[in-house]
Scaffold this active site. Structure first.
Site, PDB file in Angstrom:
ATOM      1  N   HIS A  86       0.988  -1.287  -0.027  1.00 18.52           N
ATOM      2  CA  HIS A  86      -0.012  -0.150  -0.025  1.00 18.52           C
ATOM      3  C   HIS A  86       1.118   1.077   0.095  1.00 18.52           C
ATOM      4  CE1 HIS A  86      -3.821  -2.095   1.722  1.00 18.52           C
ATOM      5  NE2 HIS A  86      -3.285  -2.692   0.497  1.00 18.52           N
ATOM      6  N   GLU A  88       0.760   3.945   1.795  1.00 19.09           N
ATOM      7  CA  GLU A  88       1.213   4.365   3.177  1.00 19.09           C
ATOM      8  C   GLU A  88       2.481   3.411   3.662  1.00 19.09           C
ATOM      9  OE1 GLU A  88      -3.303   5.004   2.899  1.00 19.09           O
ATOM     10  OE2 GLU A  88      -1.662   3.368   2.364  1.00 19.09           O
TER      11      GLU A  88
END
Length: 187
Positions: A86, A88
């Protein structure tokens, strides 16, 4: 003499969110395409977008089992076989890889962080989260647990409303659905 609207200086939140949107353009996931930046002491210290690990075939090239076989996996299931990292996570990992301290930083991300990313951001002591598009776990029974986790950010979790010309391309739920498969048509 009036200043044209395009020349008006954006506030910091808009400025950082637009940079996260630019980072998102590199995302190659077939699902949601997300960009994220970590900001510490008013400086961008790391960026990340979602996709397969470095040196691995991209999702759009069949590199990820879960993305390649979307009909086999329901929403929020099969993450144990998904090889995508992901946005993040990539921002956190890039900072770690290069020895950049991030404790106390804020993250600006084009989509509200999922359960896993929320846990990782809390563990890294990220101060606050700014996000543009909503993410919601499909199991409503888990929503309260998610909210309790997100309440732990000292700086809070803030929805940012900025125009997003690429929303249909980036957010899978906004794409056209294929009438034969019932799944989003990649943009």
């Amino acid at each position: 003499m009036s200043v044209p609207k395009a020349a008006i200086r954006p506030d910091r939140i808009d400025y950082y969110m637009h940079i996260a949107m630019a980072v998102r353009r590199r995302a190659n996931c077939i699902g949601n395409r997300v960009g994220a930046i970590l900001v510490r002491n008013d400086r961008i210290v790391s960026t990340g977008y979602n996709g397969t690990p470095e040196g691995t075939r991209n999702c759009d090239e069949g590199g990820c089992e879960r993305c390649a076989n979307r009909t086999r996996y329901q929403a929020a299931h099969g993450y144990d076989v998904c090889i995508c990292v992901h946005a993040e996570q990539n921002a956190l990992l890039s900072a770690a890889r290069f020895g950049i301290p991030i404790e106390g930083a804020s993250i600006y991300t084009t989509m509200r962080p999922c359960f896993g990313c929320t846990k990782e951001l809390l563990q890294a002591r990220i101060q606050g989260v700014y996000y543009m598009h909503e993410w919601r776990h499909p199991n409503d029974e888990l929503w309260r647990q998610y909210e309790l986790l997100q309440e732990r950010f000292p700086g809070g979790v803030t929805h940012v409303s900025v125009p997003d010309a690429d929303a249909e391309w980036a957010v899978s739920s906004m794409r056209e659905m294929d009438p034969d498969t019932g799944h989003s048509i990649p943009g």
